[in-house]
Write a protein that holds these residues in place. Structure first.
Motif, PDB file in Angstrom:
ATOM      1  N   MET A 189       0.898  -1.291   0.080  1.00 43.42           N
ATOM      2  CA  MET A 189      -0.001  -0.002  -0.112  1.00 43.42           C
ATOM      3  C   MET A 189       0.813   1.128   0.088  1.00 43.42           C
ATOM      4  SD  MET A 189      -2.880  -1.576  -0.254  1.00 43.42           S
ATOM      5  CE  MET A 189      -3.954  -0.213  -0.038  1.00 43.42           C
ATOM      6  N   VAL A 190       1.826   1.300   0.747  1.00 42.67           N
ATOM      7  CA  VAL A 190       2.978   2.489   0.507  1.00 42.67           C
ATOM      8  C   VAL A 190       3.527   2.495  -0.779  1.00 42.67           C
ATOM      9  CG1 VAL A 190       5.223   3.238   1.253  1.00 42.67           C
ATOM     10  CG2 VAL A 190       3.805   2.154   2.888  1.00 42.67           C
ATOM     11  N   ASP A 191       3.734   1.403  -1.544  1.00 42.28           N
ATOM     12  CA  ASP A 191       4.289   1.489  -2.920  1.00 42.28           C
ATOM     13  C   ASP A 191       3.361   2.143  -3.608  1.00 42.28           C
ATOM     14  OD1 ASP A 191       6.844   0.492  -1.784  1.00 42.28           O
ATOM     15  OD2 ASP A 191       6.284  -1.559  -2.620  1.00 42.28           O
ATOM     16  N   ALA A 192       1.991   1.742  -3.444  1.00 43.19           N
ATOM     17  CA  ALA A 192       0.937   2.282  -4.443  1.00 43.19           C
ATOM     18  C   ALA A 192       0.554   3.655  -4.111  1.00 43.19           C
ATOM     19  CB  ALA A 192      -0.200   1.332  -4.112  1.00 43.19           C
ATOM     20  N   ARG A 193       1.328   4.384  -3.197  1.00 42.69           N
ATOM     21  CA  ARG A 193       1.160   5.653  -2.597  1.00 42.69           C
ATOM     22  C   ARG A 193      -0.348   5.951  -1.917  1.00 42.69           C
ATOM     23  NH1 ARG A 193       5.699   4.094  -4.523  1.00 42.69           N
ATOM     24  NH2 ARG A 193       6.937   5.441  -6.325  1.00 42.69           N
ATOM     25  N   GLU A 252      -3.553   1.024 -12.018  1.00 43.52           N
ATOM     26  CA  GLU A 252      -2.807   1.805 -12.774  1.00 43.52           C
ATOM     27  C   GLU A 252      -1.647   2.533 -12.321  1.00 43.52           C
ATOM     28  OE1 GLU A 252      -5.362   4.778 -15.005  1.00 43.52           O
ATOM     29  OE2 GLU A 252      -7.057   3.974 -14.017  1.00 43.52           O
ATOM     30  N   VAL A 253      -1.471   2.440 -11.123  1.00 39.89           N
ATOM     31  CA  VAL A 253      -0.370   3.146 -10.492  1.00 39.89           C
ATOM     32  C   VAL A 253       0.697   2.180 -10.644  1.00 39.89           C
ATOM     33  CG1 VAL A 253      -0.447   2.379  -7.968  1.00 39.89           C
ATOM     34  CG2 VAL A 253       0.395   4.529  -8.579  1.00 39.89           C
ATOM     35  N   SER A 254       0.759   0.855 -10.855  1.00 40.73           N
ATOM     36  CA  SER A 254       1.563  -0.138 -10.895  1.00 40.73           C
ATOM     37  C   SER A 254       2.937   0.472 -12.044  1.00 40.73           C
ATOM     38  CB  SER A 254       1.160  -1.382 -11.185  1.00 40.73           C
ATOM     39  OG  SER A 254       0.549  -1.326 -12.568  1.00 40.73           O
ATOM     40  N   LYS A 255       2.428   0.926 -13.104  1.00 45.75           N
ATOM     41  CA  LYS A 255       3.344   1.368 -14.144  1.00 45.75           C
ATOM     42  C   LYS A 255       4.100   2.391 -13.438  1.00 45.75           C
ATOM     43  CE  LYS A 255      -0.134   4.356 -16.396  1.00 45.75           C
ATOM     44  NZ  LYS A 255      -0.899   4.733 -17.808  1.00 45.75           N
ATOM     45  N   ILE A 256       3.884   3.268 -12.628  1.00 45.39           N
ATOM     46  CA  ILE A 256       4.667   4.488 -11.986  1.00 45.39           C
ATOM     47  C   ILE A 256       5.598   3.693 -10.989  1.00 45.39           C
ATOM     48  CG2 ILE A 256       4.505   6.416 -10.899  1.00 45.39           C
ATOM     49  CD1 ILE A 256       2.976   6.838 -13.226  1.00 45.39           C
ATOM     50  N   SER A 262       9.821  11.553 -19.867  1.00 45.54           N
ATOM     51  CA  SER A 262       8.856  12.494 -20.056  1.00 45.54           C
ATOM     52  C   SER A 262       7.555  11.791 -20.214  1.00 45.54           C
ATOM     53  CB  SER A 262       9.246  13.098 -21.520  1.00 45.54           C
ATOM     54  OG  SER A 262      10.130  14.020 -21.566  1.00 45.54           O
ATOM     55  N   ARG A 263       7.417  10.332 -20.721  1.00 48.78           N
ATOM     56  CA  ARG A 263       6.203   9.762 -20.790  1.00 48.78           C
ATOM     57  C   ARG A 263       5.783   9.484 -19.311  1.00 48.78           C
ATOM     58  NH1 ARG A 263       7.668   6.211 -23.976  1.00 48.78           N
ATOM     59  NH2 ARG A 263       8.121   4.687 -22.199  1.00 48.78           N
ATOM     60  N   THR A 264       6.588   9.159 -18.441  1.00 44.71           N
ATOM     61  CA  THR A 264       6.253   8.910 -17.058  1.00 44.71           C
ATOM     62  C   THR A 264       5.610  10.016 -16.264  1.00 44.71           C
ATOM     63  OG1 THR A 264       8.080   7.180 -16.872  1.00 44.71           O
ATOM     64  CG2 THR A 264       7.086   8.046 -14.924  1.00 44.71           C
ATOM     65  N   LEU A 265       6.416  11.198 -16.682  1.00 43.01           N
ATOM     66  CA  LEU A 265       5.869  12.346 -15.899  1.00 43.01           C
ATOM     67  C   LEU A 265       4.486  12.939 -16.531  1.00 43.01           C
ATOM     68  CD1 LEU A 265       8.986  14.743 -16.037  1.00 43.01           C
ATOM     69  CD2 LEU A 265       7.357  14.255 -14.182  1.00 43.01           C
ATOM     70  N   ALA A 266       4.247  12.490 -17.763  1.00 42.78           N
ATOM     71  CA  ALA A 266       2.795  12.648 -18.559  1.00 42.78           C
ATOM     72  C   ALA A 266       1.750  11.803 -17.742  1.00 42.78           C
ATOM     73  CB  ALA A 266       2.987  12.407 -19.914  1.00 42.78           C
ATOM     74  N   ASP A 267       2.133  10.686 -17.412  1.00 39.67           N
ATOM     75  CA  ASP A 267       1.330   9.513 -16.872  1.00 39.67           C
ATOM     76  C   ASP A 267       1.031   9.978 -15.164  1.00 39.67           C
ATOM     77  OD1 ASP A 267       1.173   7.839 -19.120  1.00 39.67           O
ATOM     78  OD2 ASP A 267       2.931   6.597 -18.264  1.00 39.67           O
ATOM     79  N   ILE A 268       2.025  10.312 -14.520  1.00 37.04           N
ATOM     80  CA  ILE A 268       1.742  10.794 -13.347  1.00 37.04           C
ATOM     81  C   ILE A 268       0.883  11.957 -13.251  1.00 37.04           C
ATOM     82  CG2 ILE A 268       2.778  12.002 -11.264  1.00 37.04           C
ATOM     83  CD1 ILE A 268       5.393  10.420 -12.027  1.00 37.04           C
ATOM     84  N   HIS A 269       0.926  12.820 -14.162  1.00 41.60           N
ATOM     85  CA  HIS A 269       0.185  14.246 -14.427  1.00 41.60           C
ATOM     86  C   HIS A 269      -1.401  13.699 -14.473  1.00 41.60           C
ATOM     87  CE1 HIS A 269      -1.314  18.132 -15.094  1.00 41.60           C
ATOM     88  NE2 HIS A 269      -1.897  17.741 -16.243  1.00 41.60           N
ATOM     89  N   ASP A 270      -1.405  12.691 -15.424  1.00 40.06           N
ATOM     90  CA  ASP A 270      -2.744  12.218 -15.718  1.00 40.06           C
ATOM     91  C   ASP A 270      -3.470  11.725 -14.678  1.00 40.06           C
ATOM     92  OD1 ASP A 270      -5.003  11.162 -17.684  1.00 40.06           O
ATOM     93  OD2 ASP A 270      -3.974   9.217 -17.165  1.00 40.06           O
ATOM     94  N   LEU A 271      -2.680  10.608 -13.706  1.00 36.79           N
ATOM     95  CA  LEU A 271      -3.440  10.141 -12.736  1.00 36.79           C
ATOM     96  C   LEU A 271      -3.445  10.954 -11.670  1.00 36.79           C
ATOM     97  CD1 LEU A 271      -0.676   6.871 -12.117  1.00 36.79           C
ATOM     98  CD2 LEU A 271      -3.269   7.088 -12.709  1.00 36.79           C
ATOM     99  N   SER A 272      -2.700  12.210 -11.377  1.00 37.62           N
ATOM    100  CA  SER A 272      -2.836  13.134 -10.418  1.00 37.62           C
ATOM    101  C   SER A 272      -4.279  13.842 -10.696  1.00 37.62           C
ATOM    102  CB  SER A 272      -1.826  14.041 -10.379  1.00 37.62           C
ATOM    103  OG  SER A 272      -0.653  13.540 -10.030  1.00 37.62           O
ATOM    104  N   ILE A 273      -4.598  13.994 -11.974  1.00 34.95           N
ATOM    105  CA  ILE A 273      -5.746  14.481 -12.393  1.00 34.95           C
ATOM    106  C   ILE A 273      -6.898  13.801 -12.139  1.00 34.95           C
ATOM    107  CG2 ILE A 273      -7.024  15.533 -14.223  1.00 34.95           C
ATOM    108  CD1 ILE A 273      -4.943  17.385 -13.416  1.00 34.95           C
ATOM    109  N   ARG A 274      -7.028  12.331 -12.461  1.00 37.91           N
ATOM    110  CA  ARG A 274      -7.933  11.484 -12.314  1.00 37.91           C
ATOM    111  C   ARG A 274      -8.193  11.072 -10.787  1.00 37.91           C
ATOM    112  NH1 ARG A 274      -7.648   7.126 -14.770  1.00 37.91           N
ATOM    113  NH2 ARG A 274      -5.451   7.104 -15.527  1.00 37.91           N
TER     114      ARG A 274
END
Length: 339
Positions: free
Chosen positions: A40-44, A275-279, A300-312
């Protein structure tokens, strides 16, 4: 052919109160609590795992929670010294050090952190590992860790189910007064304590199961997650244990985690966990050290994924990951400009 044709599928009922994304979770108890809590820690998820270190028996877990609620700080007089290290019998060896004041400081810092976290926690997961306890003969107190002191210093015995209930029924009331919104989930660790003997291990687990069952009958809104039953009755094969044949391996923990998620997490939290597993994998990725277009694209792609997850998923704790990959990208830019 059905996947469960040659096994007994353990039924895991969906919890009445599911864990939403962003709920603070506290895991305490055996090393199995470490395994699940760390996932659960790893999954943030906002999670605190074993603030006193690994605790195996129900008495020591109860003592830890009492200390956390009451802010029972320790002093150097509470420590014992062996082979140049200062220890606390109530805490894991990770706090031990050559400097007594350092040991006291780290333990008291952990007490403060756990006290503050428990006040706001929404779910408390308690994992019992063994019903056997070690009572220090001179102190006349059950210890959480013997720290390799001579065996003759301790009396070892197995709790009775009613002893477990007597300790925990009062503690559950205290926990609910301390944090009225706290939901409590018990588990029994599937880790085999073979130093107790195969028969002794089974008796010990039986005490834990009987004690928890009695507590569930006494209190409403207590829950039990059958991690022990999943390993023993459903997986029931040594290929799901590590080389020592006592601890479930990563495959078993992954499977237990999947059963945990589907029965204890909200739909949103389940989707996020997948979804967070890819991060997580991206953070664990070991780069070649070369500033290549492919690696820049990966960051850059990982940063975009993080931004997308943070929004959703606004409740997700992804800011440290964003800063991590942003610093890598800035470092790559600096290298390119310097070149």
């Amino acid at each position: 052919m059905q996947n469960n044709l040659f096994r007994t599928l353990v039924s895991v009922e969906k919890a009445a109160e599911l864990i939403p994304l962003g709920s603070p979770l506290l895991f305490i108890g055996s090393c199995f609590a470490d395994n699940i809590g760390q996932r659960m820690v790893d999954a943030r998820f906002p999670t605190l795992v074993n603030p006193f270190g690994v605790l195996y028996n129900p008495v020591s877990v109860a003592d830890a929670l009492d200390s956390i609620m009451d802010l029972n700080y320790i002093s150097e007089e509470d420590l014992v010294e062996r082979d140049g290290l200062w220890h606390s019998f109530m805490h894991h060896g990770r706090f031990s050090s050559h400097d007594a004041s350092s040991t006291v400081r780290s333990i008291n810092d952990a007490i403060i952190e756990a006290h503050d976290f428990l006040q706001d926690a929404e779910f408390l997961f308690i994992t019992f590992g063994s019903a056997f306890v070690y009572e220090h003969k001179l102190l006349q107190k059950v210890v959480a860790n013997c720290h390799k002191f001579p065996g003759g210093d301790f009396e070892r015995y197995m709790l009775e189910p009613d002893e477990l209930v007597e300790i925990w029924k009062d503690l559950i009331v205290r926990l609910r007064v301390f944090n009225p919104g706290l939901k409590i989930i018990f588990t029994v660790s599937p880790v085999r304590h073979l130093k107790d003997g195969a028969h002794g291990n089974q008796l010990s687990k039986a005490v834990l199961l009987l004690g928890i069952d009695k507590l569930l009958a006494l209190f409403e809104k207590l829950d039990y997650f059958p991690a022990y039953e999943i390993v023993v009755d459903e997986l029931r094969d040594y290929r799901f244990y590590d080389k020592g044949m006592t601890h479930p391996d990563s495959v078993a923990v992954d499977y237990i985690m999947s059963r945990f998620c589907e029965s204890r997490l909200s739909r949103e939290a389940q989707n996020y966990y997948k979804e967070v597993s890819k991060i997580i994998r991206a953070r664990e990725h070991r780069a070649s050290g070369h500033n290549t277009p492919a690696y820049r694209q990966f960051v850059s792609r990982t940063l975009a994924d993080i931004h997308d997850l943070s929004i959703r998923y606004p409740a997700a704790l992804l800011e440290q990951d964003r800063q991590w990959f942003q610093s890598i990208l800035e470092h790559l830019d600096d290298d390119e400009n310097a070149g």
